[in-house]
Design a protein around this motif. Sequence first.
Motif, PDB file in Angstrom:
ATOM      1  N   VAL A   1      12.482   6.275 -41.095  1.00 49.16           N
ATOM      2  CA  VAL A   1      11.943   6.617 -39.773  1.00 49.16           C
ATOM      3  C   VAL A   1      13.082   6.978 -38.819  1.00 49.16           C
ATOM      4  O   VAL A   1      12.992   7.943 -38.058  1.00 49.16           O
ATOM      5  N   LEU A   2      14.163   6.230 -38.869  1.00 48.65           N
ATOM      6  CA  LEU A   2      15.311   6.499 -38.001  1.00 48.65           C
ATOM      7  C   LEU A   2      15.884   7.889 -38.279  1.00 48.65           C
ATOM      8  O   LEU A   2      16.230   8.634 -37.350  1.00 48.65           O
ATOM      9  N   ALA A   3      15.980   8.266 -39.543  1.00 48.20           N
ATOM     10  CA  ALA A   3      16.475   9.603 -39.898  1.00 48.20           C
ATOM     11  C   ALA A   3      15.532  10.687 -39.389  1.00 48.20           C
ATOM     12  O   ALA A   3      15.973  11.701 -38.839  1.00 48.20           O
ATOM     13  N   ILE A   4      14.230  10.461 -39.532  1.00 46.22           N
ATOM     14  CA  ILE A   4      13.251  11.439 -39.042  1.00 46.22           C
ATOM     15  C   ILE A   4      13.390  11.608 -37.534  1.00 46.22           C
ATOM     16  O   ILE A   4      13.429  12.730 -37.017  1.00 46.22           O
ATOM     17  N   VAL A   5      13.485  10.499 -36.808  1.00 38.20           N
ATOM     18  CA  VAL A   5      13.623  10.570 -35.354  1.00 38.20           C
ATOM     19  C   VAL A   5      14.934  11.272 -34.989  1.00 38.20           C
ATOM     20  O   VAL A   5      14.962  12.153 -34.126  1.00 38.20           O
ATOM     21  N   ALA A   6      16.028  10.898 -35.660  1.00 38.05           N
ATOM     22  CA  ALA A   6      17.333  11.473 -35.338  1.00 38.05           C
ATOM     23  C   ALA A   6      17.343  12.991 -35.500  1.00 38.05           C
ATOM     24  O   ALA A   6      17.884  13.707 -34.659  1.00 38.05           O
TER      25      ALA A   6
ATOM     26  N   GLN B   1      21.829   5.511 -27.328  1.00 35.17           N
ATOM     27  CA  GLN B   1      23.289   5.409 -27.382  1.00 35.17           C
ATOM     28  C   GLN B   1      23.694   4.369 -28.426  1.00 35.17           C
ATOM     29  O   GLN B   1      24.672   4.543 -29.128  1.00 35.17           O
ATOM     30  N   ARG B   2      22.923   3.285 -28.516  1.00 38.37           N
ATOM     31  CA  ARG B   2      23.226   2.243 -29.513  1.00 38.37           C
ATOM     32  C   ARG B   2      23.195   2.822 -30.924  1.00 38.37           C
ATOM     33  O   ARG B   2      24.012   2.460 -31.771  1.00 38.37           O
ATOM     34  N   PHE B   3      22.249   3.710 -31.189  1.00 36.03           N
ATOM     35  CA  PHE B   3      22.185   4.392 -32.489  1.00 36.03           C
ATOM     36  C   PHE B   3      23.501   5.121 -32.752  1.00 36.03           C
ATOM     37  O   PHE B   3      24.079   4.998 -33.836  1.00 36.03           O
ATOM     38  N   LEU B   4      23.964   5.890 -31.756  1.00 37.26           N
ATOM     39  CA  LEU B   4      25.221   6.628 -31.917  1.00 37.26           C
ATOM     40  C   LEU B   4      26.375   5.668 -32.191  1.00 37.26           C
ATOM     41  O   LEU B   4      27.196   5.909 -33.074  1.00 37.26           O
ATOM     42  N   GLU B   5      26.431   4.581 -31.434  1.00 40.02           N
ATOM     43  CA  GLU B   5      27.500   3.592 -31.613  1.00 40.02           C
ATOM     44  C   GLU B   5      27.458   2.979 -33.006  1.00 40.02           C
ATOM     45  O   GLU B   5      28.475   2.875 -33.687  1.00 40.02           O
ATOM     46  N   LEU B   6      26.276   2.537 -33.428  1.00 37.09           N
ATOM     47  CA  LEU B   6      26.131   1.862 -34.711  1.00 37.09           C
ATOM     48  C   LEU B   6      26.534   2.750 -35.883  1.00 37.09           C
ATOM     49  O   LEU B   6      27.149   2.299 -36.839  1.00 37.09           O
ATOM     50  N   PHE B   7      26.212   4.035 -35.781  1.00 37.79           N
ATOM     51  CA  PHE B   7      26.511   4.955 -36.864  1.00 37.79           C
ATOM     52  C   PHE B   7      27.820   5.705 -36.654  1.00 37.79           C
ATOM     53  O   PHE B   7      28.173   6.585 -37.430  1.00 37.79           O
ATOM     54  N   GLY B   8      28.555   5.356 -35.582  1.00 37.15           N
ATOM     55  CA  GLY B   8      29.876   5.942 -35.344  1.00 37.15           C
ATOM     56  C   GLY B   8      29.845   7.424 -35.039  1.00 37.15           C
ATOM     57  O   GLY B   8      30.734   8.169 -35.444  1.00 37.15           O
ATOM     58  N   LEU B   9      28.839   7.873 -34.303  1.00 38.78           N
ATOM     59  CA  LEU B   9      28.689   9.288 -33.974  1.00 38.78           C
ATOM     60  C   LEU B   9      29.053   9.529 -32.512  1.00 38.78           C
ATOM     61  O   LEU B   9      28.632   8.774 -31.636  1.00 38.78           O
TER      62      LEU B   9
ATOM     63  N   LEU C   1      25.650  14.502 -36.763  1.00 39.84           N
ATOM     64  CA  LEU C   1      24.787  14.189 -37.907  1.00 39.84           C
ATOM     65  C   LEU C   1      25.075  15.182 -39.025  1.00 39.84           C
ATOM     66  O   LEU C   1      25.315  16.364 -38.765  1.00 39.84           O
ATOM     67  N   PRO C   2      25.042  14.727 -40.284  1.00 38.70           N
ATOM     68  CA  PRO C   2      25.251  15.680 -41.379  1.00 38.70           C
ATOM     69  C   PRO C   2      24.111  16.700 -41.387  1.00 38.70           C
ATOM     70  O   PRO C   2      22.988  16.381 -41.002  1.00 38.70           O
ATOM     71  N   PRO C   3      24.394  17.938 -41.811  1.00 37.18           N
ATOM     72  CA  PRO C   3      23.332  18.942 -41.876  1.00 37.18           C
ATOM     73  C   PRO C   3      22.181  18.455 -42.751  1.00 37.18           C
ATOM     74  O   PRO C   3      22.397  17.739 -43.731  1.00 37.18           O
TER      75      PRO C   3
END
Length: 174
Positions: free
Chosen positions: A92-97, A147-155, A161-163
Amino acid sequence: MNAALAELLAVFFAAGRPLSDRELAHGLERAEEEIRRLVGELGRQLEDGGHGVALEEVAGGWRLIVHPRFVDRVQRVLRPRPPRLSPAALEVLAIVAYHQPITRPEIEAMRGKSSDGVLEGLLERGLVEVVGEKPVVGRPRLYATTQRFLELFGLASLDDLPPLEEGPALLLRD
């Protein structure tokens, strides 16, 4: 290390979260151009690991991280545990991202199953948020990453995000 760099290092150390050039400029009463120069200089001074920390650009700002030379030692002492996300939550997180802003019915159409509980869990963890409603009958909520998502995944941003053709290979940082 001069006083301006020491002051900047102290702010990063105390913040515990990424700080933007704008926040730093406002709080330290300096021009953003000077902040960018100081951040660059501090980053260069921390590069070799002599202070045990490094600067990382992430989530639209800068933060202190453990220098890669010392990650193993720190992990042995602190034994950090990254948050566990179920395969459904990662899906779900990948779909949202990749498709944000997106509604729950759109997520469920892509997954082929209900996403109520998974979305609630991601909301509680602060990885997704409601960013509005679609202007249609029933007004479904629109979800996006945080923003927490970006922080957690180091983006640094969603552009990192990868293509999609590489697949949704979202992995927690070590």
